[in-house]
Enzyme design. Structure first.
Site, mmCIF file in Angstrom:
data_model
loop_
_atom_site.group_PDB
_atom_site.id
_atom_site.type_symbol
_atom_site.label_atom_id
_atom_site.label_comp_id
_atom_site.label_asym_id
_atom_site.label_seq_id
_atom_site.Cartn_x
_atom_site.Cartn_y
_atom_site.Cartn_z
ATOM 1 N N TRP A 179 0.848 -1.194 0.000
ATOM 2 C CA TRP A 179 0.000 0.000 0.000
ATOM 3 C C TRP A 179 0.892 1.257 0.000
ATOM 4 O O TRP A 179 1.873 1.329 0.747
ATOM 5 C CB TRP A 179 -0.924 0.003 1.232
ATOM 6 N N ASP A 347 -16.102 11.313 -3.104
ATOM 7 C CA ASP A 347 -15.493 10.069 -2.624
ATOM 8 C C ASP A 347 -16.274 9.527 -1.430
ATOM 9 O O ASP A 347 -17.450 9.849 -1.218
ATOM 10 C CB ASP A 347 -13.994 10.324 -2.320
ATOM 11 N N ASP A 348 -15.627 8.731 -0.631
ATOM 12 C CA ASP A 348 -16.207 8.037 0.522
ATOM 13 C C ASP A 348 -16.949 9.012 1.448
ATOM 14 O O ASP A 348 -16.568 10.170 1.567
ATOM 15 C CB ASP A 348 -15.030 7.388 1.278
ATOM 16 N N ARG A 424 -9.425 -2.696 7.995
ATOM 17 C CA ARG A 424 -10.053 -1.370 7.952
ATOM 18 C C ARG A 424 -11.496 -1.447 8.500
ATOM 19 O O ARG A 424 -12.428 -0.889 7.938
ATOM 20 C CB ARG A 424 -10.073 -0.821 6.531
ATOM 21 N N LYS A 457 -16.249 5.296 -8.934
ATOM 22 C CA LYS A 457 -14.931 4.867 -8.465
ATOM 23 C C LYS A 457 -15.192 3.650 -7.590
ATOM 24 O O LYS A 457 -15.769 3.767 -6.508
ATOM 25 C CB LYS A 457 -14.267 5.993 -7.663
ATOM 26 N N ASP A 459 -14.084 0.924 -5.280
ATOM 27 C CA ASP A 459 -12.965 0.691 -4.363
ATOM 28 C C ASP A 459 -13.059 -0.711 -3.745
ATOM 29 O O ASP A 459 -14.114 -1.359 -3.769
ATOM 30 C CB ASP A 459 -12.999 1.771 -3.270
ATOM 31 N N ASN A 461 -10.978 -2.399 -0.302
ATOM 32 C CA ASN A 461 -9.930 -1.967 0.621
ATOM 33 C C ASN A 461 -9.373 -3.004 1.578
ATOM 34 O O ASN A 461 -8.839 -2.634 2.629
ATOM 35 C CB ASN A 461 -10.433 -0.758 1.417
ATOM 36 N N CYS A 507 -10.238 0.683 -8.235
ATOM 37 C CA CYS A 507 -9.340 1.170 -7.186
ATOM 38 C C CYS A 507 -9.322 0.094 -6.116
ATOM 39 O O CYS A 507 -10.339 -0.530 -5.848
ATOM 40 C CB CYS A 507 -9.911 2.477 -6.632
ATOM 41 N N ASP A 529 -2.466 5.055 -3.631
ATOM 42 C CA ASP A 529 -2.908 6.153 -2.763
ATOM 43 C C ASP A 529 -1.779 7.143 -2.524
ATOM 44 O O ASP A 529 -2.005 8.217 -1.963
ATOM 45 C CB ASP A 529 -3.377 5.605 -1.406
HETATM 46 C C1 DGJ Z 1 -8.966 4.109 -0.674
HETATM 47 C C2 DGJ Z 1 -8.799 4.837 -1.981
HETATM 48 O O1 DGJ Z 1 -7.638 4.432 -2.632
HETATM 49 C C3 DGJ Z 1 -8.822 6.326 -1.698
HETATM 50 O O2 DGJ Z 1 -8.561 7.053 -2.879
HETATM 51 C C4 DGJ Z 1 -10.152 6.681 -1.118
HETATM 52 O O3 DGJ Z 1 -11.158 6.447 -2.064
HETATM 53 C C5 DGJ Z 1 -10.407 5.868 0.149
HETATM 54 N N1 DGJ Z 1 -10.228 4.471 -0.073
HETATM 55 C C6 DGJ Z 1 -11.802 6.116 0.652
HETATM 56 O O4 DGJ Z 1 -12.127 5.315 1.723
#
Ligand code: DGJ
Length: 718
Positions: A179, A347-348, A424, A457, A459, A461, A507, A529
């Site tokens: 990351w 975004d989020d 997370r 977008k 995502d 995570n 992403c 990121d």
């Molecule tokens: C991870 C992404 O890579 C970021 O750009 C952003 O969107 C965050 N998550 C939001 O939680």
């Protein structure tokens, strides 16, 4: 993929030789006297009449009997095989022996299908081959069918084994990362033994990326040398193995990761592997990358052969994190539009109880405290400002603190009675389940139907943990490794079909889900990121070995950078981000009037060069790898009418001048006028000269100091 872009495969029935001749490449296979399908040639294109024959399988000693190490296209584990098999399975009756021999073939347009079978055991494997007529990149996959009367379990299934000409001087390049530090380029010798690149994470991952390049000799480089390269189109757990055996034979075997694999097939059932693409060039790894880029633009991306230009986007994440609301986002949107931004992305934080990463994931309903009248007023405002509207989602995940999890605690990957690890503060929904898949599709379909959204977008995570599927019989649960990813692809495909105006970015907390599988269903990817413009030089350079700048998003964000605390000028930040799809991710409310003015100018400049940067031919002139002080790239438009040069100095030392940059890919006889977007040339540099001059004499750039950059445009003069 349209078959017309594929070369027509050929079969010589006398010699039993199959040939794919495409671009500058010939790929040939033959059936030997023992019925093995062998690779017999993969390299620079041969004449049509050249003799190619399959050879008898070598037999060295009682330890290396016939068939143990022969270069089979797709070896089953059985008989005397000691090399890495492409397919290993077991039958319920205890038999684990699988000997695949040639049966028949079919040519349908550009698709060559070769049937191998173990007639006694009743297993059929159809190998599919196609070769892109322009780049010579060959796509391979396998269809495995249980034609026996009993269930089988597949322990490992590769998409392909690629055999290189025997040699003892190969070296391997591959990509590693973590990351905020993705896309590190690694090189190691290929020596007897194995190198394993893989992800056991359930998704592509960033620890390794499913791409390789193998060069021959000690001096292969950007511009020179034989290079074999490839990438696996799969977004789940995967493995690429590079084996060199005792005879110096080098093979690359790749497909589903055999780790924890176990795919049951009842009689009559089948399994398709992902597609593994690979190519060859005699012109160095720079050309290998350009071939990959062209292949991705024309054959992989959903809008190919001419994918749309990436709009300049604004994204709110680094500015507001979870503190999004209608008023704040509107203020940012007004600022962004005034700079020339074309897409505004929230975004989020816009949904459910999402005030931090502790809650709300899974509840895809607009948070009415933040957006009292829903998203419509903001979307209308963004559209009124002349921008398209984008929204962040992370559909495959759930926070335990969410209505979704409270209603469906059984929807996540888990083993009965065992802990469910968080990453997370979230868990992975089991997309392999049809009810979960239907739910995720419905939620997104509704979101797109009810809101005038042009971009998602998407995502993702965290990694998988405890990948159980308790609703299935124990011996069926490991199908999750295939079914999850296939269902993800299916959701993306159906959303695209139903909402053709919507573009999607892949992403994964940065660049942890970038591969040719997801790329076929998305329009762009987020490489990292880490938005520090100096770190980004290496990240973007590493990315470019495998993937096209047309897909690579790069934002200008705040300084000092949040990841590493490094301060840099707005010029450096813009020029670094202009190497890909330009985005802005800074808090625009903090920008001064002169920042805004500079940004307006850079964005306007970018729009005049972005077709060249995104869709042109990329030449890596100076490598930033290994924390090198310099970096330079050049992009040349397909018609050679424009070239764009970016040069960066991370650190100035002594009185050393920036290296002379000799351009590539220009028309030597045409004249090109150069102009600086930023920076200046050394005294005495002409404004206009021939392509030959810029490529042979080159250009000297006057750069002094730390974190300095220049951008130069060369336009052909009519
Ligand atoms: C991870 C992404 O890579 C970021 O750009 C952003 O969107 C965050 N998550 C939001 O939680």
């Amino acid at each position: 993929m349209a078959a017309s872009h594929d070369a027509k495969p050929r079969f010589d029935a006398t010699q039993k030789v199959f040939r794919l001749d495409a671009g500058k490449v010939t790929y040939a296979m033959g059936v030997n006297a023992d019925g093995m399908l062998q690779n017999i040639y993969w390299g620079a294109r041969l004449e049509d009449a050249d003799p190619l024959v399959a050879l008898p399988a070598p037999e060295r000693s009682s330890f290396d009997p016939k068939g143990a190490l022969s270069l089979q296209e797709y070896a089953g584990w059985g008989g005397s095989l000691t090399a890495t098999p492409a397919l290993k399975l077991r039958f319920d009756d205890g038999n684990r022996d699988l000997v695949l021999r040639y049966d028949s073939y079919r040519i349908d347009g550009g698709d060559l299908a070769i049937l191998l079978r173990d007639a006694q055991a009743g297993v059929k494997v159809t190998l599919h081959y196609s070769a892109d007529a322009s780049t010579g990149i060959v796509g391979r996959s396998a269809h495995i069918e249980n034609g026996s009367g009993q269930p089988i379990t597949i322990d490992s299934a590769a998409a392909a084994t690629w055999s290189l000409p025997p040699a003892n001087d190969y070296s391997l390049r591959y990509l590693t990362g973590t990351w905020a530090g993705e896309w590190h380029l690694q090189t190691r010798p290929v020596a007897p033994g194995a190198t394993v690149l893989e992800s056991r994470r359930g998704s592509t991952g960033d620890e390794n990326n499913p791409w390789f390049a193998i060069g021959r000799g000690s001096d292969w480089n950007e511009d020179h040398g034989d290079v074999w390269f490839g990438a696996l189109a799969w977004s789940g757990s995967w493995q690429l193995r590079v084996d060199e055996d005792i005879l110096g034979q080098v093979r690359v075997t790749g497909g589903f990761n055999p780790f924890d694999f176990g795919y049951r097939l009842k009689p009559g059932e089948s399994l398709d592997t992902p597609v593994f693409y690979a190519g060859y060039t005699g012109d160095g790894v720079g050309e290998a990358s350009r071939l990959m880029h062209r292949f991705e633009r024309t054959r992989v991306l959903p809008e190919g052969p001419t994918p749309k230009i990436r709009p300049v986007l604004y994204n709110s994440w680094e500015a507001t994190e979870f503190k999004v609301d209608e008023v704040g986002q509107e203020r940012l949107a007004v600022k962004a539009a005034a700079l020339g931004v074309e897409r505004f992305v929230v975004d989020d934080g816009w949904f459910g109880a999402r005030d931090s990463d502790h809650a709300g994931l899974g509840d895809w309903v607009v948070n009415r405290r933040k957006f009292p009248n829903g998203l419509k007023p903001l979307i209308d405002r963004v559209h009124g400002l002349g921008m398209s509207f984008g929204l962040w989602v992370e559909p495959e995940m759930v926070n335990p603190d969410s209505d979704l999890y409270r209603a469906h605690p059984d929807w996540v990957l888990n083993f009965t009675g065992r802990d469910r690890s968080l990453g997370r503060n979230q868990m992975v929904l089991n997309l392999a389940r049809e009810d979960v898949k239907a739910h995720v599709f419905e939620v997104l379909d509704r979101l797109l139907a009810e809101n005038d959204i042009q971009f998602l977008k998407w995502d993702y995570n965290r990694n998988w943990s405890e990948p159980g599927w308790p609703q299935m019989a124990p011996d069926e649960q490991q199908k999750v490794y295939v079914a999850y990813t296939r269902n993800l692809y299916d959701i993306l495909r159906r959303l695209r079909e139903k909402h053709p105006g919507v573009e999607i970015e892949s992403c994964s907390g940065g660049g942890a889900r970038v591969d040719l599988g997801i790329m076929a269903l998305t329009d762009e990817v987020w490489p990292s990121d880490n938005t520090d413009p100096s770190d980004r030089l290496s990240i973007q350079d590493g990315f470019s070995y495998a993937y096209a700048p047309a897909t690579m998003m790069a934002w200008v964000t705040g300084s000092p950078n949040w990841v590493n605390g490094r301060s840099s000028s707005l010029d450096f930040r813009f020029l670094s981000s202009m190497q890909g799809g330009l985005g802005i991710g800074a808090n625009l409310l903090e920008w001064t009037a002169s920042d805004e003015e500079a940004a307006r100018r850079y964005i306007a400049e970018y729009k005049t060069i972005r077709a060249t940067v995104q869709q042109g031919e990329l030449y890596r002139l100076l490598s930033p790898q290994g924390r090198a002080p310099w970096s330079a790239t050049e992009s040349v438009s397909a018609d050679r009418a424009q070239a764009v040069l970016f040069a960066f100095q991370r650190q100035g030392e002594e009185a050393r001048a920036f290296p002379t940059l000799r351009l590539r890919g220009l028309d030597p006889k045409a004249r090109y006028r150069m102009r600086f977007i930023h920076g200046k040339a050394a005294p005495g540099t002409p404004d206009t000269a021939s392509g030959a001059y810029w490529m042979q004499r080159g250009i000297d750039i006057a750069i002094k100091g730390d974190l300095q950059a220049a951008g130069v445009v060369f336009d052909r003069v009519r």
